[in-house]
Design a protein around this motif. Structure first.
Motif, mmCIF file in Angstrom:
data_model
loop_
_atom_site.group_PDB
_atom_site.id
_atom_site.type_symbol
_atom_site.label_atom_id
_atom_site.label_comp_id
_atom_site.label_asym_id
_atom_site.label_seq_id
_atom_site.Cartn_x
_atom_site.Cartn_y
_atom_site.Cartn_z
ATOM 1 N N PRO A 1 78.632 -43.746 1.771
ATOM 2 C CA PRO A 1 77.368 -44.466 1.571
ATOM 3 C C PRO A 1 77.352 -45.135 0.214
ATOM 4 O O PRO A 1 78.149 -44.799 -0.671
ATOM 5 C CB PRO A 1 76.314 -43.353 1.660
ATOM 6 N N SER A 2 76.452 -46.079 0.034
ATOM 7 C CA SER A 2 76.341 -46.741 -1.258
ATOM 8 C C SER A 2 75.680 -45.803 -2.259
ATOM 9 O O SER A 2 74.859 -44.953 -1.907
ATOM 10 C CB SER A 2 75.526 -48.032 -1.136
ATOM 11 N N GLY A 3 76.050 -45.974 -3.527
ATOM 12 C CA GLY A 3 75.438 -45.166 -4.563
ATOM 13 C C GLY A 3 73.955 -45.451 -4.690
ATOM 14 O O GLY A 3 73.166 -44.541 -4.969
ATOM 15 N N ALA A 4 73.562 -46.719 -4.463
ATOM 16 C CA ALA A 4 72.145 -47.081 -4.562
ATOM 17 C C ALA A 4 71.319 -46.339 -3.519
ATOM 18 O O ALA A 4 70.211 -45.872 -3.805
ATOM 19 C CB ALA A 4 71.978 -48.594 -4.390
ATOM 20 N N THR A 5 71.863 -46.197 -2.310
ATOM 21 C CA THR A 5 71.147 -45.473 -1.253
ATOM 22 C C THR A 5 70.955 -44.014 -1.632
ATOM 23 O O THR A 5 69.865 -43.454 -1.500
ATOM 24 C CB THR A 5 71.914 -45.571 0.074
ATOM 25 N N LEU A 6 72.025 -43.376 -2.111
ATOM 26 C CA LEU A 6 71.949 -41.969 -2.495
ATOM 27 C C LEU A 6 70.942 -41.756 -3.621
ATOM 28 O O LEU A 6 70.098 -40.845 -3.562
ATOM 29 C CB LEU A 6 73.328 -41.475 -2.925
ATOM 30 N N LEU A 7 70.988 -42.597 -4.637
ATOM 31 C CA LEU A 7 70.088 -42.445 -5.774
ATOM 32 C C LEU A 7 68.640 -42.700 -5.371
ATOM 33 O O LEU A 7 67.722 -41.989 -5.819
ATOM 34 C CB LEU A 7 70.500 -43.405 -6.891
ATOM 35 N N THR A 8 68.420 -43.698 -4.519
ATOM 36 C CA THR A 8 67.060 -43.998 -4.061
ATOM 37 C C THR A 8 66.474 -42.818 -3.301
ATOM 38 O O THR A 8 65.324 -42.411 -3.534
ATOM 39 C CB THR A 8 67.060 -45.253 -3.161
ATOM 40 N N HIS B 1 61.032 -35.609 7.518
ATOM 41 C CA HIS B 1 60.122 -35.846 8.648
ATOM 42 C C HIS B 1 60.178 -37.315 9.058
ATOM 43 O O HIS B 1 59.864 -38.210 8.267
ATOM 44 C CB HIS B 1 58.691 -35.467 8.267
ATOM 45 N N ASP B 2 60.599 -37.550 10.285
ATOM 46 C CA ASP B 2 60.700 -38.904 10.839
ATOM 47 C C ASP B 2 59.382 -39.231 11.540
ATOM 48 O O ASP B 2 59.048 -38.624 12.558
ATOM 49 C CB ASP B 2 61.870 -38.964 11.827
ATOM 50 N N HIS B 3 58.613 -40.172 10.995
ATOM 51 C CA HIS B 3 57.308 -40.495 11.569
ATOM 52 C C HIS B 3 57.427 -41.174 12.929
ATOM 53 O O HIS B 3 56.496 -41.110 13.736
ATOM 54 C CB HIS B 3 56.518 -41.376 10.596
ATOM 55 N N ARG B 4 58.535 -41.796 13.199
ATOM 56 C CA ARG B 4 58.728 -42.426 14.511
ATOM 57 C C ARG B 4 58.861 -41.374 15.608
ATOM 58 O O ARG B 4 58.329 -41.542 16.702
ATOM 59 C CB ARG B 4 59.974 -43.312 14.480
ATOM 60 N N ARG B 5 59.573 -40.288 15.321
ATOM 61 C CA ARG B 5 59.767 -39.223 16.314
ATOM 62 C C ARG B 5 58.758 -38.092 16.163
ATOM 63 O O ARG B 5 58.630 -37.248 17.062
ATOM 64 C CB ARG B 5 61.182 -38.663 16.173
ATOM 65 N N GLY B 6 58.067 -38.035 15.029
ATOM 66 C CA GLY B 6 57.088 -36.982 14.813
ATOM 67 C C GLY B 6 57.696 -35.617 14.604
ATOM 68 O O GLY B 6 57.069 -34.597 14.927
ATOM 69 N N GLU B 7 58.919 -35.554 14.051
ATOM 70 C CA GLU B 7 59.581 -34.272 13.831
ATOM 71 C C GLU B 7 60.607 -34.414 12.714
ATOM 72 O O GLU B 7 60.940 -35.530 12.286
ATOM 73 C CB GLU B 7 60.266 -33.802 15.113
ATOM 74 N N VAL B 8 61.090 -33.269 12.240
ATOM 75 C CA VAL B 8 62.110 -33.279 11.197
ATOM 76 C C VAL B 8 63.442 -33.671 11.817
ATOM 77 O O VAL B 8 63.862 -33.098 12.827
ATOM 78 C CB VAL B 8 62.216 -31.903 10.513
ATOM 79 N N ARG B 9 64.096 -34.653 11.222
ATOM 80 C CA ARG B 9 65.346 -35.172 11.750
ATOM 81 C C ARG B 9 66.420 -35.189 10.659
ATOM 82 O O ARG B 9 66.123 -35.051 9.472
ATOM 83 C CB ARG B 9 65.157 -36.598 12.276
ATOM 84 N N THR B 10 67.654 -35.392 11.094
ATOM 85 C CA THR B 10 68.782 -35.509 10.181
ATOM 86 C C THR B 10 69.414 -36.889 10.340
ATOM 87 O O THR B 10 69.645 -37.340 11.460
ATOM 88 C CB THR B 10 69.837 -34.416 10.466
ATOM 89 N N PHE B 11 69.677 -37.562 9.215
ATOM 90 C CA PHE B 11 70.249 -38.908 9.227
ATOM 91 C C PHE B 11 71.531 -38.922 8.393
ATOM 92 O O PHE B 11 71.586 -38.338 7.310
ATOM 93 C CB PHE B 11 69.272 -39.922 8.627
ATOM 94 N N ARG B 12 72.543 -39.607 8.897
ATOM 95 C CA ARG B 12 73.766 -39.806 8.121
ATOM 96 C C ARG B 12 73.563 -40.966 7.155
ATOM 97 O O ARG B 12 73.130 -42.047 7.558
ATOM 98 C CB ARG B 12 74.946 -40.094 9.045
ATOM 99 N N LEU B 13 73.917 -40.750 5.871
ATOM 100 C CA LEU B 13 73.675 -41.780 4.880
ATOM 101 C C LEU B 13 74.527 -43.019 5.106
ATOM 102 O O LEU B 13 74.106 -44.129 4.778
ATOM 103 C CB LEU B 13 73.927 -41.226 3.467
ATOM 104 N N ASP B 14 75.746 -42.855 5.652
ATOM 105 C CA ASP B 14 76.586 -44.027 5.851
ATOM 106 C C ASP B 14 76.087 -44.908 6.996
ATOM 107 O O ASP B 14 76.606 -46.011 7.192
ATOM 108 C CB ASP B 14 78.038 -43.606 6.097
ATOM 109 N N ARG B 15 75.072 -44.446 7.741
ATOM 110 C CA ARG B 15 74.471 -45.272 8.784
ATOM 111 C C ARG B 15 73.154 -45.909 8.328
ATOM 112 O O ARG B 15 72.503 -46.595 9.112
ATOM 113 C CB ARG B 15 74.217 -44.434 10.040
#
Length: 344
Positions: free
Chosen positions: A137-144, A188-202
């Motif tokens: 992932p980009s460093g900017a994404t991680l830091l943000t 918490h993903d407001h679109r799904r209304g539940e806690v989710r996991t996201f890959r940073l490189d995506r």
């Protein structure tokens, strides 16, 4: 007074000269009085600052002043270089070429003798861990995301799923986790209304909003990511009862492979499930007492059969039936290979 806070204050002055006391206090999450103490501390260290009064006044380094070059001891230089090398191999670093450029910059500011010794470490140290072949992932994404999680600020993400579908997400970031060569965000993903996991490189874009969210309480980001990875919707749902203790099972079976729960082995109907150990028979529940129920998902069952065989304990396959066949096929292959070795 925290040295890290003083250094953070100095970095802010370098990046944004002219910030006012209240602006600095807000970014550092301290009060204005503490900012003044940071100013005095830097002046005591010989770093001259000037303060401009008035509506547009603020703090800045004195014109013409330059910070001294980075100074590292031998141990410090070795620690930095080894950290960058290991991080690059494990996939921990972010951004393409970031580790290489960081190493080059460090070498440029080191004295000649120390630079040669650091170069020797980089050239001669070998790492046995497998190199991570994942996109970074980009460093900017991680830091943000790290900053938003610390400040409890909602973020907007442009995200691409594993199926290649693009979407816009609004997420309350709870934490970041690095596991097996990949970075993950959980929240918490407001679109799904539940806690989710996201890959940073995506994540294609991450923007911090000014909307605050409540702290999630006693939330374990690492545990949640492990559980979510174990529940990825693969082709087969696997359930096996193992003749081992929970303590041993937790030590030997990663949480990303399967979920574990204690079970009474005597309650498992071996004849009903056609249970199989490597000899094809079910466990004797009355003889072994308690055990562990292992549940998970797998895309291929031959690998799961090898995992079970490698545990070296009796087990009963509850399902799917295809896994029992894979276990029996593995047992036949091992017997055949052992016979070939004895005939040589």
């Amino acid at each position: 007074m925290s040295t890290n806070r003083v250094l953070a204050f100095l970095e802010l002055l370098q990046a944004r000269p002219g910030l006012t006391g209240p602006e600095l206090a807000e970014r550092l999450e301290v009060d204005v009085r503490t900012v003044r103490r940071y100013v005095r501390r830097l002046e005591d260290l010989g770093i001259p600052l000037e303060a401009e009064r008035g509506r547009y006044g603020g703090y800045r380094l004195m014109p013409g002043y330059r910070l001294p070059p980075l100074m590292l001891t031998g141990d410090e230089a070795a620690a930095v270089v080894l950290g960058l090398l290991a991080g690059r191999r494990a996939g921990l670093t972010v951004g393409e070429g970031a580790a290489e450029s960081a190493l080059a910059k460090i070498q440029r500011v080191l004295p000649d003798a120390l630079r040669d010794r650091v170069a020797a470490v980089e050239a001669m140290v070998g790492l046995t861990t497998r190199s991570a072949a994942t996109s970074r992932p980009s460093g900017a994404t991680l830091l943000t995301l790290a900053d938003a999680a610390r400040r409890r600020l909602r973020v907007r993400l442009a995200y691409r799923s594993f199926r290649g579908q693009d979407s816009e997400r609004t997420v309350d970031p709870y934490g970041l986790v690095f596991h097996s060569g990949r970075w993950y965000l959980t929240g918490h993903d407001h679109r799904r209304g539940e806690v989710r996991t996201f890959r940073l490189d995506r994540i294609g874009r991450a923007e911090t909003t000014e909307e605050e969210f409540a702290a999630p309480g006693e939330f374990d980001a690492v545990a949640h990511v492990m559980e979510s990875l174990a529940s990825v919707p693969y082709r087969y749902e696997v359930e096996v009862v193992l003749a081992m203790t929970m303590e041993e099972a937790r030590r030997r079976i990663p949480p990303t492979v399967a979920a574990l729960a204690p079970v009474d082995v005597s309650a498992v109907d071996g004849s009903a499930v056609d249970g199989s150990a490597m000899d094809g028979g079910a466990m004797d529940g009355g003889a072994m007492g308690g055990g562990v129920r292992m549940t998970g998902r797998a895309e291929r069952l031959d690998g799961m059969a090898q995992v079970l065989a490698g545990l070296g304990v009796p087990f009963t396959v509850v399902g799917p039936p295809e896994l029992r066949e894979e276990v029996r096929a593995l047992a036949r292959r091992l017997e055949e290979w052992a016979g070939q070795a004895s005939r040589r």
